[in-house]
Design a protein around this motif. Structure first.
Motif, mmCIF file in Angstrom:
data_model
loop_
_atom_site.group_PDB
_atom_site.id
_atom_site.type_symbol
_atom_site.label_atom_id
_atom_site.label_comp_id
_atom_site.label_asym_id
_atom_site.label_seq_id
_atom_site.Cartn_x
_atom_site.Cartn_y
_atom_site.Cartn_z
ATOM 1 N N ALA A 1 -12.290 10.346 -4.065
ATOM 2 C CA ALA A 1 -12.857 9.879 -5.329
ATOM 3 C C ALA A 1 -14.371 9.658 -5.209
ATOM 4 O O ALA A 1 -15.132 10.081 -6.075
ATOM 5 N N PHE A 2 -14.809 9.013 -4.139
ATOM 6 C CA PHE A 2 -16.242 8.757 -3.940
ATOM 7 C C PHE A 2 -17.034 10.050 -3.776
ATOM 8 O O PHE A 2 -18.156 10.171 -4.255
ATOM 9 N N CYS A 3 -16.451 11.017 -3.059
ATOM 10 C CA CYS A 3 -17.165 12.251 -2.725
ATOM 11 C C CYS A 3 -16.934 13.376 -3.729
ATOM 12 O O CYS A 3 -17.477 14.462 -3.562
ATOM 13 N N LEU A 4 -16.107 13.116 -4.737
ATOM 14 C CA LEU A 4 -15.769 14.132 -5.747
ATOM 15 C C LEU A 4 -15.147 15.371 -5.110
ATOM 16 O O LEU A 4 -15.509 16.503 -5.399
ATOM 17 N N ASN B 1 -20.483 18.079 2.491
ATOM 18 C CA ASN B 1 -19.292 17.265 2.263
ATOM 19 C C ASN B 1 -18.885 16.540 3.541
ATOM 20 O O ASN B 1 -18.393 15.414 3.491
ATOM 21 N N ASP C 1 -9.432 7.393 -1.621
ATOM 22 C CA ASP C 1 -10.682 6.758 -2.030
ATOM 23 C C ASP C 1 -11.898 7.576 -1.594
ATOM 24 O O ASP C 1 -12.877 7.669 -2.329
ATOM 25 N N ILE C 2 -11.836 8.158 -0.402
ATOM 26 C CA ILE C 2 -12.919 9.043 0.039
ATOM 27 C C ILE C 2 -13.061 10.202 -0.945
ATOM 28 O O ILE C 2 -14.171 10.541 -1.361
ATOM 29 N N GLN D 1 -18.771 7.630 4.091
ATOM 30 C CA GLN D 1 -17.753 6.754 3.498
ATOM 31 C C GLN D 1 -16.921 6.077 4.578
ATOM 32 O O GLN D 1 -16.607 4.896 4.481
ATOM 33 N N ARG E 1 -18.927 3.340 6.206
ATOM 34 C CA ARG E 1 -18.998 2.151 5.344
ATOM 35 C C ARG E 1 -17.721 1.329 5.412
ATOM 36 O O ARG E 1 -17.763 0.111 5.342
ATOM 37 N N ASP E 2 -16.580 2.024 5.501
ATOM 38 C CA ASP E 2 -15.287 1.336 5.498
ATOM 39 C C ASP E 2 -14.311 2.093 6.388
ATOM 40 O O ASP E 2 -13.672 3.044 5.941
ATOM 41 N N ARG F 1 -20.960 13.432 3.694
ATOM 42 C CA ARG F 1 -20.507 12.457 2.696
ATOM 43 C C ARG F 1 -19.253 11.727 3.163
ATOM 44 O O ARG F 1 -19.138 10.511 3.015
ATOM 45 N N ILE G 1 -10.816 2.956 5.037
ATOM 46 C CA ILE G 1 -10.749 3.599 3.731
ATOM 47 C C ILE G 1 -9.631 4.641 3.675
ATOM 48 O O ILE G 1 -9.316 5.291 4.665
#
Length: 114
Positions: free
Chosen positions: A37-40, A16, A34-35, A23, A26-27, A19, A30
């Motif tokens: 949500a992307f990483c569950l 994790n 949002d992190i 994220q 990338r941004d 991950r 962020i």
């Protein structure tokens, strides 16, 4: 256990922490939401991971208005002895690659034969 079979073990290649770092790379602006949500993950888990990464020197942040802007410390080496050598930058370069297929499998990189 039904029918005497063992349950399938669940595992993944990335942690994790990796991950979350991807994220952020990338941004850098962020949001934690949002992190998550992307990483569950839960937002609380992401906040703990960000704290871990900052305390270990892999990440820093700067407050810009109502949001955080993160900076990945790309020159930092990976921390586990088995991973000794590569830097965060080298890890992220591999993980952020757009097309993971080698050139010989990438149709866009082939030249027509005539």
């Amino acid at each position: 256990m039904e029918n005497g079979t063992a349950p399938e073990r669940q595992w993944t290649f990335l942690t994790n922490h990796a991950r979350v770092l991807v994220q952020i790379a990338r941004d850098p602006g962020i949001r934690v939401r949002d992190i998550a949500a992307f990483c569950l993950l839960t937002e609380r888990a992401v906040q703990r991971i960000i704290t871990d990464l900052e305390q270990a020197g892999y990440l820093s942040h700067e407050r810009r208005g109502r949001t955080n802007h993160y900076s990945v410390i790309a020159s930092k080496h990976l921390r586990h002895p088995a991973d000794a050598g590569p830097t965060v930058s080298e890890l992220l370069a591999a993980l952020l690659r757009q097309d993971p297929r080698p050139d010989h499998e990438n149709p866009a990189s082939t030249t027509p034969r005539g």
